[in-house]
Structure formats: structure tokens, C-alpha cells
Design a protein around this motif. Structure first.
Motif, PDB file in Angstrom:
ATOM      1  N   UNK A 152       0.832  -1.202   0.000  1.00  0.00           N
ATOM      2  CA  UNK A 152       0.000   0.000   0.000  1.00  0.00           C
ATOM      3  C   UNK A 152       0.869   1.255   0.000  1.00  0.00           C
ATOM      4  N   UNK A 153       1.931   1.240   0.785  1.00  0.00           N
ATOM      5  CA  UNK A 153       2.844   2.378   0.804  1.00  0.00           C
ATOM      6  C   UNK A 153       3.474   2.582  -0.571  1.00  0.00           C
ATOM      7  N   UNK A 154       3.808   1.485  -1.233  1.00  0.00           N
ATOM      8  CA  UNK A 154       4.399   1.556  -2.566  1.00  0.00           C
ATOM      9  C   UNK A 154       3.434   2.188  -3.562  1.00  0.00           C
ATOM     10  N   UNK A 155       2.189   1.724  -3.569  1.00  0.00           N
ATOM     11  CA  UNK A 155       1.244   2.250  -4.556  1.00  0.00           C
ATOM     12  C   UNK A 155       0.948   3.720  -4.304  1.00  0.00           C
ATOM     13  N   UNK A 156       0.982   4.142  -3.041  1.00  0.00           N
ATOM     14  CA  UNK A 156       0.716   5.547  -2.750  1.00  0.00           C
ATOM     15  C   UNK A 156       1.806   6.453  -3.315  1.00  0.00           C
ATOM     16  N   UNK A 157       3.049   5.951  -3.390  1.00  0.00           N
ATOM     17  CA  UNK A 157       4.107   6.758  -4.012  1.00  0.00           C
ATOM     18  C   UNK A 157       3.814   6.988  -5.490  1.00  0.00           C
ATOM     19  N   UNK A 158       3.161   6.013  -6.135  1.00  0.00           N
ATOM     20  CA  UNK A 158       2.810   6.167  -7.551  1.00  0.00           C
ATOM     21  C   UNK A 158       1.690   7.205  -7.720  1.00  0.00           C
ATOM     22  N   UNK A 159       0.681   7.124  -6.859  1.00  0.00           N
ATOM     23  CA  UNK A 159      -0.376   8.135  -6.899  1.00  0.00           C
ATOM     24  C   UNK A 159       0.219   9.531  -6.695  1.00  0.00           C
ATOM     25  N   UNK A 160       1.069   9.658  -5.697  1.00  0.00           N
ATOM     26  CA  UNK A 160       1.655  10.966  -5.387  1.00  0.00           C
ATOM     27  C   UNK A 160       2.460  11.500  -6.563  1.00  0.00           C
ATOM     28  N   UNK A 161       3.202  10.611  -7.248  1.00  0.00           N
ATOM     29  CA  UNK A 161       4.010  11.038  -8.386  1.00  0.00           C
ATOM     30  C   UNK A 161       3.138  11.567  -9.517  1.00  0.00           C
ATOM     31  N   UNK A 162       2.060  10.876  -9.810  1.00  0.00           N
ATOM     32  CA  UNK A 162       1.171  11.300 -10.899  1.00  0.00           C
ATOM     33  C   UNK A 162       0.520  12.638 -10.571  1.00  0.00           C
ATOM     34  N   UNK A 163       0.091  12.792  -9.331  1.00  0.00           N
ATOM     35  CA  UNK A 163      -0.497  14.070  -8.916  1.00  0.00           C
ATOM     36  C   UNK A 163       0.542  15.192  -8.994  1.00  0.00           C
ATOM     37  N   UNK A 164       1.799  14.869  -8.666  1.00  0.00           N
ATOM     38  CA  UNK A 164       2.854  15.881  -8.715  1.00  0.00           C
ATOM     39  C   UNK A 164       3.058  16.381 -10.144  1.00  0.00           C
ATOM     40  N   UNK A 168      -5.526   7.669 -14.311  1.00  0.00           N
ATOM     41  CA  UNK A 168      -4.809   6.739 -13.438  1.00  0.00           C
ATOM     42  C   UNK A 168      -5.471   5.369 -13.446  1.00  0.00           C
ATOM     43  N   UNK A 169      -4.646   4.348 -13.617  1.00  0.00           N
ATOM     44  CA  UNK A 169      -5.093   2.969 -13.456  1.00  0.00           C
ATOM     45  C   UNK A 169      -4.273   2.310 -12.355  1.00  0.00           C
ATOM     46  N   UNK A 170      -4.852   1.356 -11.654  1.00  0.00           N
ATOM     47  CA  UNK A 170      -4.144   0.608 -10.614  1.00  0.00           C
ATOM     48  C   UNK A 170      -3.900  -0.803 -11.121  1.00  0.00           C
TER      49      UNK A 170
END
Length: 254
Positions: free
Chosen positions: A73-85, A117-119
């Protein structure tokens, strides 16, 4: 060629599965500039690619402990944060996060690139079904329930190598996740699960399903490719299959 360019300029072109490297979302090095990767904003603008699904991906490991789920979960949140950035800090004048089809049309009309965004791999949601809505609220508009390896939600296509399918398709939690995705309006992606998992998913889902990056088994024998009956079943739901322009998915032998 001119006619093709005219059609391309009027249509909305979209790539439904772009893997990302979070190292490419910094002020020093980002998708806003030309990178060695196949896709970045510069190449999108030059080639007329209007919209892309950037993927919040987590690989599958055989760790179904609370600690394992927490790491995923921590890993996937870094991906969300990067896309939002990318959309909010690095290139807000050139791209924008889209969460609806109307958003994509509006963003294209404004001359910007649409980022969706896709998961990939529901392993990252852990055993807390509330994370499906969390992902949705962060912009995810599709999710696959497995990757290369069985998840706690559904069997993977990789079971074809040894004939072991621990969930016999969807797990009970996997079934609940699909219902929750239907409720929210998040598309179910069947590009990585097993054939039986896909059959059960198509049968259960009240909305069309997609395959964001699969091709036809009749062309190439990759276990990631869909059999004719799967292709017909997706079509019957009103869903779509996005072909993969990669040698091992379109030709045997490769």
C-alpha cells in the motif's frame, strides 16, 4: 498521409496502460521533459497522443501478512503521489488529471494532455475494501485484481505454468471488490488474471469490463493474451480490449 493526420488530429487518441518510474517525477527529471522512456509529455505532444493512463503498479509477492499488505500500500501511494505531482506541480500548464470522459474532451480542447490513473494489482489495497474508494477518490478509474502471481483477490494467468489456481478464480473478497468497483464507477481490468478469474469477473460485473493491455491468444500463445471466447465475452458486455504493440504479444515465435 495528410488524410490520416487529419483524422488523427480530430480523434481522441488514448493509451490505456503506461508503466511509470517514480524517479521520473522530480523537478530535476520528469515526464514534462524528453526522457528515454517511450512516453513523456514531449512525445505525447509531438505524436498527438491525447490521453494516457499512468499506472500505479505494485508487483506481486507471496506475502499476505499485514506487514506485506502495508508495504504494498505504501508503494502504490508513491505512484499516486508522483502522478499528482506531474499534474499539479511539474507541468500544470501542459497536462491535467482527468477522471471522466468529459474531462478528457475538455482537456484536449484546451490543448493539454489528459492524464488518467489505473491501478495494476489489487494486492496494494490489502484486505481493507475501503481502499477501493480511497483509490477512486485519488483518481483511479480502473484496477486489475492481480499481476504476475496470484493475489488474495483472484488467480493470475501465471497459474497456467503449473496448473495451480488457489482461488479457483475469484476469492470471496475479490467478488466484493468487483461489486464495490461497480458501485463507484471504477472499471475492472482483466489483463492479468486467469481465464477462470476473467470468466467469473465478466459474469459478476454489472458494468462492461476492459483489458487494458492484452492481445489475442490466436496470434500469440502468451498466457496474458485472451482466448476467442474471452474476447467475445468482453465484447458482449460492451467492454473493450486494448492490444499490445509488443512482439511477444502479437506473434509466435518471437
Amino acid at each position: 498521409m495528410e488524410q490520416a493526420k487529419t483524422i488523427h488530429s480530430k480523434a481522441i487518441s488514448i493509451d490505456t496502460h503506461i508503466d511509470i518510474n517514480t524517479g521520473n517525477f522530480t523537478h530535476e527529471k520528469s515526464y514534462a521533459n524528453r526522457l528515454d522512456s517511450q512516453v513523456d509529455l514531449v512525445k505525447m505532444e509531438e505524436g498527438g497522443l491525447d490521453a494516457v493512463f499512468l499506472v500505479a503498479y505494485v508487483g506481486q509477492v507471496p506475502d499476505f501478512t499485514p506487514e506485506g499488505f502495508a508495504r504494498a500500500h505504501e508503494n502504490v501511494m508513491t505512484k499516486f503521489d508522483a502522478i499528482h505531482r506531474l499534474c499539479n506541480e511539474l507541468a500544470p500548464d501542459r497536462c491535467e488529471l482527468a477522471t471522466t470522459a468529459a474531462d478528457v474532451r475538455r482537456i484536449k480542447a484546451a490543448g493539454k494532455s489528459a492524464i488518467l490513473i489505473g491501478v495494476e494489482n489489487g494486492y496494494s489495497m490489502g484486505e481493507d475494501i475501503r481502499n477501493v474508494e480511497k483509490f477512486y477518490n485519488m483518481g483511479a478509474r480502473y484496477m486489475s485484481l492481480a499481476h504476475n502471481g496470484h493475489s488474495h483477490l483472484v488467480d493470475s494467468h501465471t497459474g497456467e505454468s503449473d496448473g495451480i489456481f488457489p482461488n479457483n478464480g475469484l476469492s470471496p473478497l475479490g467478488r466484493e471488490v468487483i461489486k464495490e468497483m461497480n458501485r463507484l464507477g471504477m472499471m475492472v481490468d482483466i489483463s492479468h488474471p486467469s481465464k477462470e478469474g476473467n470468466r467469473q469477473t465478466i459474469e459478476l460485473s454489472r458494468a462492461p469490463v476492459i483489458a487494458s493491455h492484452s492481445s489475442a491468444r490466436a496470434l500469440a500463445s502468451s498466457s496474458r493474451n485472451l482466448e476467442d471466447d474471452e474476447l467475445r465475452a468482453v465484447a458482449a458486455t460492451g467492454g473493450v480490449v486494448q492490444a499490445v504493440a509488443f512482439n511477444s504479444f502479437v506473434k509466435d515465435p518471437f
